[in-house]
Design an enzyme around this catalytic site. Structure first.
Site, PDB file in Angstrom:
ATOM      1  N   HIS A  42       3.869   7.237  -9.225  1.00  0.00           N
ATOM      2  CA  HIS A  42       3.037   7.580 -10.610  1.00  0.00           C
ATOM      3  C   HIS A  42       3.899   7.821 -11.409  1.00  0.00           C
ATOM      4  O   HIS A  42       4.893   7.468 -12.024  1.00  0.00           O
ATOM      5  CB  HIS A  42       1.838   8.363  -9.864  1.00  0.00           C
ATOM      6  CG  HIS A  42       0.550   8.478 -10.848  1.00  0.00           C
ATOM      7  ND1 HIS A  42       0.666   7.394 -12.039  1.00  0.00           N
ATOM      8  CD2 HIS A  42      -0.415   8.984 -10.963  1.00  0.00           C
ATOM      9  CE1 HIS A  42      -0.833   7.752 -12.566  1.00  0.00           C
ATOM     10  NE2 HIS A  42      -1.295   8.668 -11.870  1.00  0.00           N
TER      11      HIS A  42
ATOM     12  N   HIS B 290       3.725  -2.699 -11.534  1.00  0.00           N
ATOM     13  CA  HIS B 290       2.435  -2.007 -11.433  1.00  0.00           C
ATOM     14  C   HIS B 290       1.441  -2.547 -10.851  1.00  0.00           C
ATOM     15  O   HIS B 290       1.330  -3.651 -10.732  1.00  0.00           O
ATOM     16  CB  HIS B 290       2.018  -2.141 -13.260  1.00  0.00           C
ATOM     17  CG  HIS B 290       1.215  -1.005 -13.683  1.00  0.00           C
ATOM     18  ND1 HIS B 290      -0.223  -1.479 -13.640  1.00  0.00           N
ATOM     19  CD2 HIS B 290       1.282  -0.149 -14.352  1.00  0.00           C
ATOM     20  CE1 HIS B 290      -0.932  -0.369 -14.182  1.00  0.00           C
ATOM     21  NE2 HIS B 290      -0.072   0.744 -14.483  1.00  0.00           N
TER      22      HIS B 290
ATOM     23  N   ASP C 203       7.038   3.826 -18.344  1.00  0.00           N
ATOM     24  CA  ASP C 203       8.061   4.865 -17.665  1.00  0.00           C
ATOM     25  C   ASP C 203       9.397   4.303 -17.985  1.00  0.00           C
ATOM     26  O   ASP C 203      10.312   5.265 -18.077  1.00  0.00           O
ATOM     27  CB  ASP C 203       7.804   5.471 -16.275  1.00  0.00           C
ATOM     28  CG  ASP C 203       6.637   6.058 -15.994  1.00  0.00           C
ATOM     29  OD1 ASP C 203       6.152   6.804 -16.771  1.00  0.00           O
ATOM     30  OD2 ASP C 203       5.960   5.655 -14.964  1.00  0.00           O
TER      31      ASP C 203
HETATM   32  N1  COA Z   1      11.238  -2.427  -7.504  1.00  0.00           N
HETATM   33  C1  COA Z   1      11.487  -3.435  -6.499  1.00  0.00           C
HETATM   34  N2  COA Z   1      10.402  -4.124  -5.874  1.00  0.00           N
HETATM   35  C2  COA Z   1       9.341  -3.907  -6.321  1.00  0.00           C
HETATM   36  C3  COA Z   1       8.912  -2.893  -7.565  1.00  0.00           C
HETATM   37  C4  COA Z   1      10.000  -2.228  -7.968  1.00  0.00           C
HETATM   38  N3  COA Z   1       9.818  -1.388  -8.866  1.00  0.00           N
HETATM   39  N4  COA Z   1       7.631  -2.898  -7.692  1.00  0.00           N
HETATM   40  C5  COA Z   1       6.962  -4.021  -6.818  1.00  0.00           C
HETATM   41  N5  COA Z   1       7.986  -4.482  -6.045  1.00  0.00           N
HETATM   42  C6  COA Z   1       7.912  -5.303  -5.034  1.00  0.00           C
HETATM   43  C7  COA Z   1       7.061  -4.910  -3.794  1.00  0.00           C
HETATM   44  O1  COA Z   1       8.021  -4.078  -2.759  1.00  0.00           O
HETATM   45  C8  COA Z   1       6.656  -5.957  -3.274  1.00  0.00           C
HETATM   46  O2  COA Z   1       7.565  -6.673  -2.539  1.00  0.00           O
HETATM   47  P1  COA Z   1       6.966  -7.208  -1.119  1.00  0.00           P
HETATM   48  O3  COA Z   1       6.093  -8.558  -1.443  1.00  0.00           O
HETATM   49  O4  COA Z   1       8.494  -7.986  -0.658  1.00  0.00           O
HETATM   50  O5  COA Z   1       6.681  -6.336  -0.188  1.00  0.00           O
HETATM   51  C9  COA Z   1       6.234  -7.119  -4.554  1.00  0.00           C
HETATM   52  O6  COA Z   1       7.216  -6.459  -5.430  1.00  0.00           O
HETATM   53  C10 COA Z   1       4.967  -6.716  -4.804  1.00  0.00           C
HETATM   54  O7  COA Z   1       4.321  -5.467  -5.199  1.00  0.00           O
HETATM   55  P2  COA Z   1       2.842  -5.137  -5.494  1.00  0.00           P
HETATM   56  O8  COA Z   1       2.280  -5.076  -4.299  1.00  0.00           O
HETATM   57  O9  COA Z   1       2.480  -5.913  -6.689  1.00  0.00           O
HETATM   58  O10 COA Z   1       3.129  -3.728  -5.974  1.00  0.00           O
HETATM   59  P3  COA Z   1       1.958  -2.395  -5.694  1.00  0.00           P
HETATM   60  O11 COA Z   1       0.756  -2.961  -6.725  1.00  0.00           O
HETATM   61  O12 COA Z   1       1.762  -2.056  -4.340  1.00  0.00           O
HETATM   62  O13 COA Z   1       2.664  -1.190  -6.436  1.00  0.00           O
HETATM   63  C11 COA Z   1       3.805   0.071  -8.014  1.00  0.00           C
HETATM   64  C12 COA Z   1       2.783  -0.875  -7.747  1.00  0.00           C
HETATM   65  C13 COA Z   1       3.927   0.682  -9.194  1.00  0.00           C
HETATM   66  C14 COA Z   1       3.757   1.330  -6.815  1.00  0.00           C
HETATM   67  C15 COA Z   1       5.272  -0.416  -7.469  1.00  0.00           C
HETATM   68  O14 COA Z   1       5.493  -1.468  -8.616  1.00  0.00           O
HETATM   69  C16 COA Z   1       6.371   0.778  -7.743  1.00  0.00           C
HETATM   70  O15 COA Z   1       6.488   1.279  -6.727  1.00  0.00           O
HETATM   71  N6  COA Z   1       7.095   0.535  -8.656  1.00  0.00           N
HETATM   72  C17 COA Z   1       8.016   1.644  -9.196  1.00  0.00           C
HETATM   73  C18 COA Z   1       7.613   3.100  -9.371  1.00  0.00           C
HETATM   74  C19 COA Z   1       6.949   3.049 -10.688  1.00  0.00           C
HETATM   75  O16 COA Z   1       7.708   2.684 -11.802  1.00  0.00           O
HETATM   76  N7  COA Z   1       5.814   3.677 -11.004  1.00  0.00           N
HETATM   77  C20 COA Z   1       5.231   3.812 -12.117  1.00  0.00           C
HETATM   78  C21 COA Z   1       4.042   3.052 -12.354  1.00  0.00           C
HETATM   79  S1  COA Z   1       3.094   3.033 -13.859  1.00  0.00           S
END
Ligand code: COA
Length: 383
Positions: free
Chosen positions: A229, A268, A321
């Protein structure tokens, strides 16, 4: 869905839990509005103070109202002696979010009416927290650097006052630079509110039990601290520093993807075609980098963005971010303070949600599907 095999949406993925009139995210059109106003327009035409007023009152303040509102905020910025002692006594090794959470608990413990459900009282508390949080953060930054406390100004605007309390007014301080102040103010507007994100939801869960505002904010700070987050803006900058070279950025990013590691600042839960706040923040970041002669970070930003887009099947894009992290670094903030700065802004959204939850409350208590041992008897003890 049956009792035996209930549908589970892990992480509440796609679940609508309540209504809100505070902000609207439309991922399909890549838009975010606060009380109906597009966030890009608010960032362009308003100050953070106006946006705080808007979030709490549902309308933008007129000139006179804004002057009165800002005067009240300025008068609440100071910290009492005990709170200053508490902050300065905390270990320098702890994360600044721990200091902030503790300071909020202290302020709450000193409020005899903390349990009130009166919306006006909560809005006053919100204003007090908005006014004091920058002073808490600035004091924490300076004491860790071995610098003396700068008392808040009763004259300067919100963003300028914070930069001044952190950096003073020596030559080169962003507090003396109008473009730096405006870029920082924009970042606060973009961070102010974002519907039912994890920290806001945490605040609403605590509020739904009829607990107090300060407890809800302490919970929200705890949720925001996590790297999935708010903590992501810190992680982004740690990564940039680790890579340190535009020429190595593509390879570094591809390695992360190959190893199935997350690239912080990307992806996201709600936006799947780009975060609506990124274009405004990215522009501010580029201007800051140019003005401060730090365009290396922009080069790395562009390479990482392209590499992620081109090499992920779902074309993962940056979230807020990603540009905010390096923008704060260029302004001169220590990385561990990026998430507390996020709190400075998001306190406005959290408290707007606390009022909304209180005014139409229902205890938030979901169900779970049990997957443990079947019922069994405790074996008799052998003596
Ligand atoms: N880096 C690499 N891979 C990523 C990614 C990232 N930042 N964000 C998503 N993915 C991948 C996931 O691992 C998933 O892969 P899979 O299908 O092989 O398992 C795929 O993309 C789909 O992800 P999704 O399920 O749509 O993401 P989510 O909604 O569960 O998670 C976040 C959203 C924000 C938690 C996730 O994108 C993340 O951890 N980002 C990094 C942290 C971050 O920047 N947080 C700030 C948010 S405002």
């Amino acid at each position: 869905m049956s009792d035996k095999n209930p549908e589970i949406r892990k992480g509440l993925y796609g679940v609508v839990v309540d209504k809100t009139a505070i902000s609207k995210v439309v991922p399909e059109t890549n838009s975010l509005t606060y009380r109906g106003y597009p966030v890009q327009e608010l960032a362009r035409y308003c100050t953070f103070e106006e946006v705080a007023y808007l979030l709490w009152n549902g309308k933008l303040p007129g000139q006179e109202t804004l002057i009165r509102f800002s005067a009240r905020e300025k008068a609440l910025r100071h910290l009492d002696r005990h709170l200053i002692d508490l902050i300065t006594s905390m270990p320098k090794s702890c994360h600044p979010m721990d200091v902030l959470r503790t300071a909020i608990s202290y302020i709450g413990a000193s409020d005899p009416e903390s349990y009130t459900k009166d919306s006006e009282h909560i809005r006053r508390t919100a204003l007090e927290l908005m006014a004091k949080i920058p002073t808490i953060i600035a004091l924490d930054i300076r004491r860790r650097r071995g610098e003396s406390y700068i008392e808040p100004s009763r004259k300067k605007g919100f963003a300028e006052n914070f930069l001044w309390m952190v950096f003073g007014d020596e030559e080169g301080s962003p507090a003396n630079n109008r473009a730096d102040i405006e870029a920082f103010d924009k970042s606060l507007i973009l961070y102010a509110e974002h519907s039912f994100n994890a920290s806001t939801f945490a605040a609403r869960v605590v509020t739904s039990t009829m607990s107090d505002t300060y407890s809800a904010i302490a919970a929200a700070i705890g949720a925001l601290k996590g790297p999935l987050h708010g903590g992501a803006n810190e992680a982004v900058m740690h990564n940039f520093i680790e890579i340190d070279d535009p020429a190595k950025t593509e390879e570094w990013t591809l390695n992360r993807l190959k190893n199935k590691d997350l690239v912080m600042g990307f992806g996201h839960r709600v936006y799947k075609n780009g975060d609506s706040r990124v274009p405004t923040m990215s522009e501010a970041f580029r201007e800051l980098a140019k003005a401060h002669g730090q365009e290396k970070w922009v080069e790395m930003y562009d390479i990482m963005e392209k590499t992620m887009y081109d090499n992920t099947s779902i074309k993962i894009q940056p979230n807020l971010d990603f540009p905010a992290g390096p923008a704060y670094y260029i302004l001169g903030f220590d990385i561990e303070f990026f998430t507390p700065i996020f709190v400075m802004a998001r306190i406005t959204g959290w408290t707007a949600h606390i009022v909304e939850q209180n005014e139409n409350n229902s205890l938030i208590r979901p169900l779970s599907a049990y997957c443990g041992e079947e019922q069994r008897s405790v074996p008799p003890k052998s003596h």
